[in-house]
Scaffold this motif. Structure first.
Motif, mmCIF file in Angstrom:
data_model
loop_
_atom_site.group_PDB
_atom_site.id
_atom_site.type_symbol
_atom_site.label_atom_id
_atom_site.label_comp_id
_atom_site.label_asym_id
_atom_site.label_seq_id
_atom_site.Cartn_x
_atom_site.Cartn_y
_atom_site.Cartn_z
ATOM 1 N N GLU A 235 -2.928 13.158 -5.917
ATOM 2 C CA GLU A 235 -2.272 11.828 -5.477
ATOM 3 C C GLU A 235 -3.159 10.526 -5.399
ATOM 4 O OE1 GLU A 235 1.032 10.874 -4.942
ATOM 5 O OE2 GLU A 235 1.260 12.616 -6.076
ATOM 6 N N LYS B 30 0.364 -6.999 -9.135
ATOM 7 C CA LYS B 30 1.136 -6.060 -8.312
ATOM 8 C C LYS B 30 2.475 -6.074 -9.016
ATOM 9 C CE LYS B 30 2.899 -3.739 -4.432
ATOM 10 N NZ LYS B 30 3.469 -3.827 -3.259
ATOM 11 N N ARG C 203 -1.931 4.874 -12.032
ATOM 12 C CA ARG C 203 -2.114 4.147 -10.880
ATOM 13 C C ARG C 203 -3.125 3.108 -11.168
ATOM 14 N NH1 ARG C 203 -0.687 6.914 -6.196
ATOM 15 N NH2 ARG C 203 0.291 8.901 -6.645
ATOM 16 N N SER D 101 -1.941 0.093 -5.821
ATOM 17 C CA SER D 101 -2.601 -0.223 -4.447
ATOM 18 C C SER D 101 -3.394 -1.104 -4.545
ATOM 19 C CB SER D 101 -3.642 1.141 -4.381
ATOM 20 O OG SER D 101 -2.782 2.369 -4.406
ATOM 21 N N MET E 153 3.228 8.605 -13.303
ATOM 22 C CA MET E 153 3.074 7.048 -13.179
ATOM 23 C C MET E 153 1.601 6.911 -13.261
ATOM 24 S SD MET E 153 6.410 4.966 -11.756
ATOM 25 C CE MET E 153 5.615 4.413 -10.684
ATOM 26 N N GLU F 281 3.986 -3.231 -11.600
ATOM 27 C CA GLU F 281 4.895 -2.353 -11.276
ATOM 28 C C GLU F 281 6.128 -2.718 -12.384
ATOM 29 O OE1 GLU F 281 4.919 -2.459 -6.709
ATOM 30 O OE2 GLU F 281 5.782 -4.024 -7.469
ATOM 31 N N HIS G 281 5.649 -0.023 -14.883
ATOM 32 C CA HIS G 281 5.806 1.320 -14.530
ATOM 33 C C HIS G 281 4.552 1.920 -13.911
ATOM 34 C CE1 HIS G 281 9.999 0.915 -15.718
ATOM 35 N NE2 HIS G 281 9.613 0.668 -16.770
ATOM 36 N N TRP G 282 3.634 1.116 -13.250
ATOM 37 C CA TRP G 282 2.430 1.588 -12.591
ATOM 38 C C TRP G 282 2.737 1.653 -11.025
ATOM 39 C CZ3 TRP G 282 -2.897 2.042 -14.516
ATOM 40 C CH2 TRP G 282 -2.936 1.681 -16.054
ATOM 41 N N THR G 283 1.885 2.757 -10.684
ATOM 42 C CA THR G 283 1.918 2.784 -9.088
ATOM 43 C C THR G 283 0.794 1.916 -8.517
ATOM 44 O OG1 THR G 283 2.855 4.834 -9.089
ATOM 45 C CG2 THR G 283 1.372 4.332 -7.061
#
Length: 126
Positions: free
Chosen positions: A49, A18, A3, A29, A1, A22, A25-27
């Motif tokens: 990561e 956020k 980021r 932070s 996915m 999401e 389908h993104w991660t």
């Protein structure tokens, strides 16, 4: 996915972005200030990561402005700098000629439509 790092001192904006990322389908932070963001970005790598595929960064931040963050990345991590979207409520048309708003190709004017965000993200990441 993929980021994304969302950098904004307004929790409501971070929350809305956020949720949107999401759903795509993104991660996600988050960072509430520029100093935290630059620490994360300078420690990231391009394959593991800690990879960051996109940064959404408010221009006006505590500790380190979005413009300072972008200029630091342009020197230290130019590949990430090219994937930064600056977001601002400032009038982009009034930006000083040598400012980040005037020279950076990816600027998101607040308030913005989600279709505008999606098109900008697609142009950077695809």
């Amino acid at each position: 996915m993929p980021r994304v790092l969302i950098v904004d001192d307004e929790p409501g904006i971070r929350f809305a972005l956020k949720r949107w990322f999401e759903r795509q389908h993104w991660t996600v932070s988050e960072a509430g200030d520029g100093q935290t963001a630059i620490t994360v970005l300078l420690a990231s790598d391009d394959t593991g990561e800690s990879r960051v595929d996109l940064v959404i960064c408010d221009l006006h931040l505590p500790l380190l402005s979005g413009e300072e963050l972008l200029r630091t990345l342009m020197v230290s991590r130019p590949a990430i700098a090219a994937r930064v979207i600056l977001s601002t409520g400032d009038a982009v048309s009034d930006a000083a000629p040598d400012s980040a708003l005037a020279i950076h190709p990816h600027v998101l004017q607040k308030p913005f439509e989600l279709n505008t965000l999606k098109a900008l993200v697609t142009s950077i990441v695809s």
